[in-house]
Design a protein around this motif. Sequence first.
Motif, PDB file in Angstrom:
ATOM      1  N   LEU A  10       0.838  -1.201   0.000  1.00  0.00           N
ATOM      2  CA  LEU A  10       0.000   0.000   0.000  1.00  0.00           C
ATOM      3  C   LEU A  10       0.875   1.254   0.000  1.00  0.00           C
ATOM      4  N   ILE A  13       2.062   1.636  -3.463  1.00  0.00           N
ATOM      5  CA  ILE A  13       0.967   2.089  -4.331  1.00  0.00           C
ATOM      6  C   ILE A  13       0.752   3.590  -4.174  1.00  0.00           C
ATOM      7  N   PRO A  18      -1.370   7.151 -10.595  1.00  0.00           N
ATOM      8  CA  PRO A  18      -2.288   6.291 -11.353  1.00  0.00           C
ATOM      9  C   PRO A  18      -2.402   6.646 -12.832  1.00  0.00           C
ATOM     10  N   HIS A  22      -0.512   3.019 -13.780  1.00  0.00           N
ATOM     11  CA  HIS A  22      -1.738   2.247 -13.545  1.00  0.00           C
ATOM     12  C   HIS A  22      -1.512   0.739 -13.658  1.00  0.00           C
ATOM     13  N   ILE A  25       0.137  -0.474 -10.426  1.00  0.00           N
ATOM     14  CA  ILE A  25      -0.810  -0.406  -9.298  1.00  0.00           C
ATOM     15  C   ILE A  25      -1.818  -1.546  -9.390  1.00  0.00           C
ATOM     16  N   LEU A  26      -2.364  -1.767 -10.582  1.00  0.00           N
ATOM     17  CA  LEU A  26      -3.323  -2.867 -10.751  1.00  0.00           C
ATOM     18  C   LEU A  26      -2.663  -4.206 -10.418  1.00  0.00           C
ATOM     19  N   THR A  29      -2.387  -4.544  -6.661  1.00  0.00           N
ATOM     20  CA  THR A  29      -3.699  -4.687  -6.014  1.00  0.00           C
ATOM     21  C   THR A  29      -4.324  -6.040  -6.306  1.00  0.00           C
ATOM     22  N   GLU A  33      -2.251  -7.971  -3.288  1.00  0.00           N
ATOM     23  CA  GLU A  33      -3.048  -7.549  -2.136  1.00  0.00           C
ATOM     24  C   GLU A  33      -4.365  -8.320  -1.998  1.00  0.00           C
ATOM     25  N   LEU A 137      -9.872  -0.263  -0.258  1.00  0.00           N
ATOM     26  CA  LEU A 137      -9.076   0.171  -1.405  1.00  0.00           C
ATOM     27  C   LEU A 137      -8.730   1.650  -1.252  1.00  0.00           C
ATOM     28  N   ASP A 138      -7.559   2.009  -1.712  1.00  0.00           N
ATOM     29  CA  ASP A 138      -7.100   3.396  -1.663  1.00  0.00           C
ATOM     30  C   ASP A 138      -7.603   4.138  -2.907  1.00  0.00           C
ATOM     31  N   GLU A 141      -5.698   3.347  -5.930  1.00  0.00           N
ATOM     32  CA  GLU A 141      -6.025   2.070  -6.557  1.00  0.00           C
ATOM     33  C   GLU A 141      -7.260   2.206  -7.443  1.00  0.00           C
ATOM     34  N   ILE A 145      -7.321   1.448 -11.444  1.00  0.00           N
ATOM     35  CA  ILE A 145      -8.185   0.387 -11.993  1.00  0.00           C
ATOM     36  C   ILE A 145      -9.123   0.990 -13.039  1.00  0.00           C
TER      37      ILE A 145
END
Length: 296
Positions: A10, A13, A18, A22, A25-26, A29, A33, A137-138, A141, A145
């Motif tokens: 996290l 991330i 993003p 991206h 990050i995806l 996650t 995660e 979820l942040d 994120e 997404i």
Amino acid sequence: MHAPGRFDNLHRIRSLDPEVDHDEILRLTARYEFPWDYVQGTGIAFMRDYGVPPIAELLDRTREFADHGVKRYDDTILIGDEATLDGIDSPRSHAALRRLNRIHGHYDITAADFAYVLATTIVGPVRWIEAYGWRPLDPVELAAIAKVTTRFGELMGLKDLPATYDGYLALLVDHERRHFAHTPAATRLAEASIAIAKEVAPPPLRPLLRRVTIAVMDEPLREALGLPRQPRWFVRAVRGGLRLRGRLLRFAPPRRTAYVHRPSTYPHGHRLEDLGPLSMLDELNAHPATGGHHRA
């Protein structure tokens, strides 16, 4: 209290952008995660499609779920993997999306229904993680997404897509408000999908799997699919168990290897040429993929 290092991903991330990062990050996650939650949320998302009569009628008519269910399930996940593992704008992703467009080109599907199906693929996992994940979820994120989802849709030839998660949620809610309805095709598809899930689930989970699947559905979805209402105590027990799992996972060490779907259809690995309905494979593989957008 939580396990040491539990929030390392996290922190990473939150350090990323993003708009630019991206794909990374995806990956963190979905594959580190929340891998199990992502798969479950995506599974429920697929079933939402059956609540829209034209989509249900088309999917029922192809008989892919009834006759080649596990392959259809594996192929859907694998095309998603092909599109994201190297990044949404990688050559591998573009090849996968060209193939998906050629498959879809055989069917008359409206742009609005395509956009709805795309919305389910983001809303399903996010809603599941909101309900049962080990942490929320942040915003970073959600932004990443949404960025990947929109790019996926653009590569399918879709226009005027939302740019945010809230935009996809609004699109989904509005489409369901206007179109959700029960049809016999929806029930057949739902039962076929549950049969697929039983086939790929560990044997001890199979006897209760149908009832558990229904228990995690919201009422509009359950009614649209024509599935029997489960006792309130059972629904509470299932959802409570899933929330407890999420709380316990806070104390688990972070995952060290990326989750990758292992398809039972292709125990020795797959190539892009293997993916798609059996009836179309010869045609799909006869010519090099060239664009081929769906008909709006």
